[in-house]
Design a protein around this motif. Structure first.
Motif, mmCIF file in Angstrom:
data_model
loop_
_atom_site.group_PDB
_atom_site.id
_atom_site.type_symbol
_atom_site.label_atom_id
_atom_site.label_comp_id
_atom_site.label_asym_id
_atom_site.label_seq_id
_atom_site.Cartn_x
_atom_site.Cartn_y
_atom_site.Cartn_z
ATOM 1 N N UNK A 203 0.840 -1.171 -0.171
ATOM 2 C CA UNK A 203 -0.055 0.030 -0.013
ATOM 3 C C UNK A 203 0.884 1.202 0.127
ATOM 4 N N UNK A 204 1.878 1.286 0.800
ATOM 5 C CA UNK A 204 2.848 2.227 0.860
ATOM 6 C C UNK A 204 3.526 2.713 -0.431
ATOM 7 N N UNK A 206 2.354 2.045 -3.249
ATOM 8 C CA UNK A 206 1.177 2.606 -4.203
ATOM 9 C C UNK A 206 1.069 4.260 -4.040
ATOM 10 N N UNK A 207 1.148 4.408 -2.524
ATOM 11 C CA UNK A 207 0.845 5.672 -2.257
ATOM 12 C C UNK A 207 1.991 6.580 -2.655
ATOM 13 N N UNK A 324 -18.211 -10.293 7.162
ATOM 14 C CA UNK A 324 -18.929 -9.256 7.582
ATOM 15 C C UNK A 324 -20.414 -9.880 7.914
ATOM 16 N N UNK A 639 -28.838 -6.409 6.863
ATOM 17 C CA UNK A 639 -26.979 -6.515 6.853
ATOM 18 C C UNK A 639 -26.950 -8.133 6.209
ATOM 19 N N UNK A 640 -25.938 -8.296 6.505
ATOM 20 C CA UNK A 640 -25.484 -9.682 5.785
ATOM 21 C C UNK A 640 -25.823 -10.729 6.771
#
Lengths: 643, 239
Positions: A203-204, A206-207, A324, A639-640
């Motif tokens: 992620x970093x 990509x940032x 979830x 909700x799920x």
């Protein structure tokens, strides 16, 4: 599915058994140097897998298939070109061609599923493996292809009185050379720095403005190139055949786990260790040569859970976990539906013939097998790559009770699950010491140990010939009767699993899955709870295995093999890990489909592989998961939920 | 307060983790060459705002206009490539990489309208890094890591930097250095959006401020206007 290791390992075994037990010293040395040469290919393939995993977090099961393709395409190309230049050019070209194929697969398939749970990527690459296996069969035929010798390196040199192939000497030099080149690539180029950064924090990266798409693609291409090169380089040493993919992938997984995932130097050391263990294991312990490697791996993992040079994974994503969906027991309407379904199933023998009853029995057995694996993965977050071990132990337990001890079917149906339970208790004790990918690898290793014991201990297990004549008692012999017996036991097993799932024990298990730290902080004992769940899952898988033995009337080492373990994963993921009933639906769907496909085509692997790949892309949450999120979308306020 | 020449304009930003809504209709602007503070308590949604702007949260909606261009639908790397730099709260140094290699990962081509940074120029602002250039990032103190993570972002020659809680967990002396560094960046013409809990720190660097609480913007104004509103401070920032 075809037996996996029947070709190469037992062959080596037979050779070794023919030798006397005492060898001259120079023979050991020769064996040692041969081991070093074998380590080269193994290192190439394993480093490729390791690099790919490091950056993309994909355990690329298809790596063995790329290795095999390297050998096959290398074979074809070396036929076309002659001379030293032609030979080496062909080897290199083969690796490049396969790398291009791999790149295409990455772009078309893997890019779509990087965000899916890790197991999906494993499944997709397993699908690719199946496809490649059948394509290789179509293109190159079923026979082993004996590759050419390397020009100029056809001879042998004298090594303490024994001839040693000069080609092997070249391989021994090539290993460290590739290691050095990889080191330079990763330390001295910008690309290498980016790859190492991405290995740590995608992620970093990509940032910071790095387009990871192409980073991933190039890493994948490099990894596949190494695998294919490893395969092509083996051509002068061993023939190309269509079982070499699964054979090498098992060894490679072991190497990568011993060395430490993502660590190239560790991979190099581990490749040497594993190759030497293979070389000497056959001499020292011909009966348990296969077991030796896995024992060493188990030992390494217990002492250094992240491999020799590896480091702890920073909170790897759990396979299920991010559920979830709210899990809940069946409500009144759901229970009614289950009762109705059971009633319909129980009445089936009145409507359908014996063939379909047998098919239905088999599907039911795999429903129980998948439900037990789903219990482990979905509720426990424990992804087992070797669940077939307990299925197979159940089969063998039942068969041995019948054959060796002369017990009846009723007692055998108890003995089988007990043996599976015992195996799960023993292996589970080790496995729950690890987590994530390492847990998966260790379960695979134990499954292979169980497999090799069944394979090699032929006095008791019948080896490759299996145990035959495992028939049910007279009262249960008719297909309808055995179907009812299976239905009753499977229904009871699944009911028991669900009761455990919604008991306080099940809640603790799911709490540990969702957050180990928090669950331990409130006093849940992780290892003990996961160990018990491992044993429970193993016990129910073994019940399925015992039933399977009586359904088929025979037991083979396949009952413990990797393909069956993977089948289990396919069923669970197809159904949906994050759902309560995913395993059941997935098994029913997948087993019916695969039985149907196998009876309708000669290229069942191709069809199944394509099916898996398509399903993974279409239903990243599994079939039940897709259905439930569709239902949740229609009624957004609830909700799920999953039941 | 709408600037026609706003560097960054965020409007209607919603973000959620799973089914938990974290941000609701967040709107804010950062003017060119301006230091804007985003103030809020722990868990108010500061970091989430930054991550949502950068597209690091999958489940989000709303508009992000950067340099007059709608970047809401772009991938994270593409947003960064347009000159939007991000310094995360937890620093996220590549601990296996040396200081110099960390900087190399951040490197991008110089761009018009933004200051251009080189290793040499960065070493002038962060002299510690020069001495540590061969050291693995994992073997640095927190303050040194904070400097490195800012320098790494500057290597991309951004025109705007999102700076997430730069003073958090740092020794007072390092905080002073941080204030200097932020002023240096402003002098170079950079626009900054700085999230903070430390009001004292914010007053020393920021021109304007937003206050965020429970994922909603509760106040917008200049620092002077903010200081004239103790009720805002007491309601949304006091512990």
């Amino acid at each position: 599915m075809a037996p996996l290791f029947s070709r190469s390992w037992p062959l080596a075994l037979r050779v070794s058994v023919q030798h006397a037990r005492v060898f001259p010293l120079n023979f050991y040395f020769d064996q040692f140097v041969t081991g070093l040469a074998s380590a080269c290919s193994l290192f190439l393939v394993a480093s490729g897998l390791s690099i790919i995993f490091g950056v993309t977090r994909i355990v690329n099961f298809a790596h063995g298939a790329f290795y095999m393709l390297g050998a096959y395409i290398g074979f074809t190309l070396t036929e076309q070109f002659s001379g030293a230049f032609g030979f080496w050019g062909a080897i290199l070209l083969a690796a490049i061609v396969v790398a291009a194929i791999g790149t295409l697969i990455e772009i078309i398939l893997l890019r779509r599923i990087y965000d899916a749970p890790e197991l999906f990527q494993l499944l997709a690459t397993f699908g690719v493996t199946l496809i490649v296996e059948d394509l290789a069969l179509l293109i190159w035929g079923p026979n082993e292809l004996l590759g050419p010798r390397a020009p100029g390196l056809k001879g042998a040199i004298d090594l303490f009185g024994l001839p040693f192939p000069t080609y092997d000497l070249l391989l021994i030099a090539l290993g460290p050379l590739v290691l050095g080149l990889l080191w330079l690539l990763f330390r001295r180029t910008t690309w290498g720095v980016l790859v190492r950064a991405a290995t740590q924090d995608r992620e970093m990266v990509a940032a910071l403005g790095v387009n990871q798409k192409w980073l991933f693609t190039s890493v994948f291409a490099l990894g596949v190139f190494l695998a294919a090169l490893g395969g092509a380089l083996e051509l002068p040493r061993q023939s190309a055949n269509h079982t070499m993919d699964l054979q090498v992938i098992t060894e490679v997984l072991v190497v990568v786990v011993i060395g430490g995932l993502g660590n190239v130097l560790g991979t190099f050391l581990a490749a040497i260790i594993v190759s030497e263990l293979n070389a000497f294991g056959i001499l020292v312990f011909p009966k348990i040569s296969i077991v030796l490697v896995f024992l060493v791996m188990a030992l390494v993992l217990i002492v250094r859970p992240w491999g020799l040079l590896g480091r702890a994974e920073a909170a790897a994503r759990a396979a299920g976990g991010a559920a979830i969906l709210r899990w809940r027991p069946l409500a009144a309407r759901g229970r009614l539906a289950v009762v109705l379904a059971l009633a319909v199933l129980a009445l089936a023998p009145l409507a359908v013939g014996d063939y379909y009853l047998t098919v239905a029995t088999e599907v039911l057995i795999f429903v129980l097998f998948a439900a037990s694996l789903h219990f482990l993965i979905g509720a426990g977050g424990l992804v087992s790559f070797g669940h077939a071990a307990y299925f197979g132990l159940g089969s063998y337990g039942a068969a041995l009770a019948l054959k060796q001890f002369g017990l009846g079917m009723e007692a055998a149906l108890i003995a089988g699950p007990l043996l599976g339970l015992a195996g799960a208790i023993l292996f589970g004790w080790f496995c729950v010491r690890l987590s994530g990918v390492y847990f998966a690898m260790l379960t695979l290793a134990f499954a292979q140990i169980a497999w090799s014991v069944a394979y090699q201990w032929s006095d008791v297990t019948g080896g490759d010939n299996g145990l035959l004549g495992i028939w049910p008692s007279a009262w249960a012999a008719a297909p309808a009767h055995f179907y009812w017996l299976t239905l009753a036991l499977v229904a009871a097993g699944i009911a028991a699993l669900r009761m455990i799932l919604f008991s306080p024990f099940g809640y603790s298990l799911r709490a540990l899955r969702d957050s180990e730290l928090r669950a331990e902080a409130i006093g849940l004992e992780r290892r003990r709870i996961q160990w018990i769940s491992f044993a429970i899952a193993g016990g129910f898988a073994a019940l399925a295995g015992a039933l399977y033995a009586f359904l088929k009337g025979s037991v083979f080492p396949d009952n413990l093999g990797i393909p069956l373990s993977i089948d289990g994963l396919v069923m669970v993921l197809l159904g949906g890990v994050d759902t309560v009933s995913g395993g059941i639906v997935g098994a029913a769907l997948y087993r019916s489909l695969s039985i149907w496909i196998i009876s309708h085509t000669d290229y069942s692997k191709l069809a199944l592989g394509l099916l898996i790949v398509v399903l993974v892309v279409l239903f990243p949450k599994g079939v039940v998961g897709a259905f439930e999120s569709w239902r949740a979308r229609r009624a957004p306020r609830t909700g799920g939920e999953s039941s | 307060m709408t600037h026609a020449d706003a560097k960054l304009r965020v409007s209607g930003l919603n973000a959620a983790y799973g089914q938990a809504l974290i941000l609701t209709d967040v709107a804010l602007e950062v003017g060119a060459g301006e230091v804007t503070a985003l103030l809020g308590r722990n868990g108010a949604g500061k970091s989430t705002t930054f991550r949502a702007i950068l597209g690091l949260i999958a489940n989000r909606s709303g508009k992000v206009i950067f340099n007059g261009e709608d970047v809401s639908a772009l991938a994270t790397y593409d947003i960064a490539r347009r000159g939007l730099g991000y310094v995360p709260e937890d620093r996220r140094i590549f601990s296996d990489l040396t200081v110099e290699e960390n900087l190399l990962v951040g490197r991008q081509a110089p761009r018009a309208g933004a200051p251009t940074w080189t290793l040499e120029r960065l070493f002038k602002i962060f002299p510690n890094l020069r001495e540590l250039r061969g050291r693995p990032g994992g073997r640095m103190s927190g303050g040194e890591q904070q400097m490195l993570t800012i320098a790494r972002t500057l290597m991309g020659n951004p025109s705007l930097v999102l700076l997430d809680e730069p003073s958090e967990g740092l020794a007072p002396k390092i905080v002073e250095q941080m204030i200097e560094a932020i002023r240096d960046m402003k002098r170079e013409g950079l626009s900054l959006l700085v999230s903070e809990q430390n009001l004292h720190f914010a007053r020393l660097v920021a021109d304007r401020a937003y206050v965020i609480e429970k994922g909603r913007i509760r106040f917008a104004g200049t620092m002077a206007e903010f200081d004239a509103r103790p009720d805002v401070r007491d309601a949304y920032l006091a512990l």
